[in-house]
Design an enzyme around this catalytic site. Structure first.
Site, PDB file in Angstrom:
ATOM      1  N   ASP A   1      10.070  11.164 -13.709  1.00 54.96           N
ATOM      2  CA  ASP A   1       9.104  10.766 -12.684  1.00 54.96           C
ATOM      3  C   ASP A   1       9.905  10.453 -11.408  1.00 54.96           C
ATOM      4  OD1 ASP A   1       6.718   9.499 -11.543  1.00 54.96           O
ATOM      5  OD2 ASP A   1       7.733   7.606 -11.980  1.00 54.96           O
TER       6      ASP A   1
ATOM      7  N   ASP B   1       8.759   8.214  -8.076  1.00 54.27           N
ATOM      8  CA  ASP B   1       8.665   6.857  -7.504  1.00 54.27           C
ATOM      9  C   ASP B   1       8.792   5.793  -8.579  1.00 54.27           C
ATOM     10  OD1 ASP B   1       7.823   7.020  -4.488  1.00 54.27           O
ATOM     11  OD2 ASP B   1       6.713   8.597  -5.529  1.00 54.27           O
TER      12      ASP B   1
ATOM     13  N   ASP C   1       7.681   5.281 -14.896  1.00 48.44           N
ATOM     14  CA  ASP C   1       7.374   3.847 -14.757  1.00 48.44           C
ATOM     15  C   ASP C   1       5.888   3.538 -14.655  1.00 48.44           C
ATOM     16  OD1 ASP C   1       7.076   5.018 -12.141  1.00 48.44           O
ATOM     17  OD2 ASP C   1       7.003   2.972 -11.362  1.00 48.44           O
TER      18      ASP C   1
HETATM   19  O1  LIG Z   1       4.260   9.880 -10.141  1.00 51.15           O
HETATM   20  P1  LIG Z   1       5.103   9.175  -9.123  1.00 51.15           P
HETATM   21  O2  LIG Z   1       6.240   9.997  -8.611  1.00 51.15           O
HETATM   22  O3  LIG Z   1       5.569   7.824  -9.631  1.00 51.15           O
HETATM   23  O4  LIG Z   1       4.113   8.921  -7.899  1.00 51.15           O
HETATM   24  C1  LIG Z   1       3.105   7.910  -7.978  1.00 51.15           C
HETATM   25  C2  LIG Z   1       2.791   7.422  -6.586  1.00 51.15           C
HETATM   26  O5  LIG Z   1       4.066   7.094  -6.024  1.00 51.15           O
HETATM   27  C3  LIG Z   1       4.088   6.733  -4.633  1.00 51.15           C
HETATM   28  O6  LIG Z   1       3.526   5.436  -4.486  1.00 51.15           O
HETATM   29  C4  LIG Z   1       4.300   4.418  -5.107  1.00 51.15           C
HETATM   30  O7  LIG Z   1       5.589   4.347  -4.469  1.00 51.15           O
HETATM   31  C5  LIG Z   1       5.547   3.984  -3.062  1.00 51.15           C
HETATM   32  C6  LIG Z   1       6.970   4.050  -2.527  1.00 51.15           C
HETATM   33  O8  LIG Z   1       7.838   3.239  -3.250  1.00 51.15           O
HETATM   34  C7  LIG Z   1       4.915   2.595  -2.925  1.00 51.15           C
HETATM   35  O9  LIG Z   1       4.854   2.226  -1.552  1.00 51.15           O
HETATM   36  C8  LIG Z   1       3.507   2.618  -3.534  1.00 51.15           C
HETATM   37  O10 LIG Z   1       2.938   1.324  -3.496  1.00 51.15           O
HETATM   38  C9  LIG Z   1       3.572   3.090  -4.992  1.00 51.15           C
HETATM   39  O11 LIG Z   1       2.275   3.232  -5.541  1.00 51.15           O
HETATM   40  C10 LIG Z   1       3.384   7.752  -3.795  1.00 51.15           C
HETATM   41  O12 LIG Z   1       3.369   7.318  -2.469  1.00 51.15           O
HETATM   42  C11 LIG Z   1       1.990   8.038  -4.330  1.00 51.15           C
HETATM   43  O13 LIG Z   1       1.383   9.047  -3.565  1.00 51.15           O
HETATM   44  C12 LIG Z   1       2.114   8.511  -5.758  1.00 51.15           C
HETATM   45  O14 LIG Z   1       0.813   8.757  -6.270  1.00 51.15           O
END
Ligand SMILES: O=P(O)(O)OC[C@H]1O[C@H](O[C@H]2O[C@H](CO)[C@@H](O)[C@H](O)[C@H]2O)[C@H](O)[C@@H](O)[C@@H]1O
Length: 360
Positions: free
Chosen positions: A120, A122, A304
């Site tokens: 993954d 983020d 995560d």
């Molecule tokens: O599947 P992932 O790669 O984990 O993506 C899930 C979401 O991740 C991002 O948002 C998350 O991370 C951001 C940066 O650290 C944070 O600001 C946010 O609060 C988190 O939810 C991404 O911006 C989303 O579009 C994804 O859906």
């Protein structure tokens, strides 16, 4: 639930793109309308919502927004008696042992097997930060991912758009599955391998514009276009306004029964009602790589977020491989192991490379 037999949901050029990527069509589990392989496991569209449950749903959303965004209290270190929180954490670690502490166990099981890595983005490869546009991975992490990809087929599976995650990671030798697995591309080729939600694009673009309009009215709210899904971020919104966000998004969603909402880390994710998720993407990639249904393959998925649970579940239920949950706070999971944060993910990836080199 009704089965959707509308073949136009499938990408029109899937078989062409697959053959361009050098994948034999017999390896592919999902078919365009005129292909010969089975499409029975494909898309499922549930019945249109009646609206009767709307109020309940709105409240549930707010609860889910709160529970998916826990406040992590620091553990006390000045007492000799463990606190309830510490005991709960220790018990949790017994259930989801550290993948670093269990590294020997993992690699002794992996011996002689083809390890396939799913990562993954983020919260796994990059730390969670306030501004989603600044969620950069470190150069050390990039190098670690590059190195593991030299030894093991490696895919990044993210809720982000595929372009965005490719831009962040910057390695063309990987597989990428953006939009929660709805946009899959093989290494080194600028063609789409698989896009099961392409017919939803106009609808997604339309709701994106409406969501941007409502976000303008709520301080701190932002909307991210992830191509086949949309993220409504509330990390920087005062908790008092979370109800307003939940209600506003809910009001808009009422007009889109073919879209649904999932919850991530301080984010609401709008996505098509498709029987497709990160778990399906893992199955698809394994199949495409010719690595499905083999006892000699060990898929490892590191993630995560709630959406990663679909992939953990596929690995656990099929008794196929290991899910590793990245979390420092106890939470129930379908994963087998845990890592506290991206710095431990880095260590785990480096350890895999060292192990592989030593056993070659
Ligand atoms: O599947 P992932 O790669 O984990 O993506 C899930 C979401 O991740 C991002 O948002 C998350 O991370 C951001 C940066 O650290 C944070 O600001 C946010 O609060 C988190 O939810 C991404 O911006 C989303 O579009 C994804 O859906």
């Amino acid at each position: 639930m009704e089965k959707n037999h509308n073949a136009s949901v499938l990408t029109e050029s899937a078989s062409l793109n697959n053959s361009r990527l050098g994948l034999h069509s017999a390896l592919l589990p999902y078919s365009p309308p005129d292909a010969v392989f089975s499409s029975s496991l494909f898309l499922t569209i549930p019945r249109k919502k009646t609206g009767l449950l709307d109020d309940v749903l709105s409240t549930c959303w707010l609860d889910a927004m709160k529970s998916s965004s826990p406040t992590h209290k620091k553990l006390k270190d000045f007492s000799t008696e463990p606190t309830d929180t510490e005991i709960a954490h220790r018990n949790w670690m017994l259930k989801y042992p550290s993948a670093l502490a269990s590294f020997e166990k993992i690699t002794s099981y992996a011996k002689g097997k083809r390890v396939v890595l799913f990562l993954d983005y983020d919260g796994t490869l990059s730390p969670i930060v306030d501004n989603p546009d600044r969620a950069f991975m470190s150069n050390n992490m990039r190098l670690a991912v590059k190195n593991v990809a030299r030894y093991f087929p490696t895919a990044i599976i993210s809720g982000r758009s595929r372009d965005k995650v490719l831009e962040f990671v910057g390695l063309t030798e990987l597989y990428y599955a953006g939009s929660h697995g709805m946009d899959i591309m093989g290494p080194g080729k600028e063609v789409n391998l698989f896009q099961p939600a392409s017919e939803f694009l106009p609808m997604i673009d339309e709701i994106y514009r409406s969501l941007v309009d409502i976000a303008k009215e709520i301080e701190g709210a932002t909307v991210e276009n992830n191509k086949f899904c949309i993220s409504v971020h509330y990390r920087n919104v005062d908790e008092k306004s979370w109800t307003t966000i939940a209600e506003s998004v809910h009001d808009i969603m009422k007009n889109y029964p073919r879209l649904r909402l999932t919850h991530g880390r301080k984010v609401l994710e709008v996505r098509p009602v498709l029987n497709w998720d990160k778990g399906k993407a893992v199955e698809f990639l394994l199949e495409s790589l010719g690595l499905s249904n083999s006892d000699n393959v060990l898929p490892i998925y590191v993630g995560d977020d709630r959406t990663d649970e679909d992939a953990f579940k596929v690995l656990r239920e099929g008794n196929r491989g290991y899910g590793i949950l990245v979390s420092s706070a106890p939470k129930e999971s379908n994963a087998f192991y845990s890592l506290r944060d991206p710095s431990e993910v880095l260590e785990f990836l480096r350890s895999l490379v060292i192990w592989k080199k030593a056993s070659a």
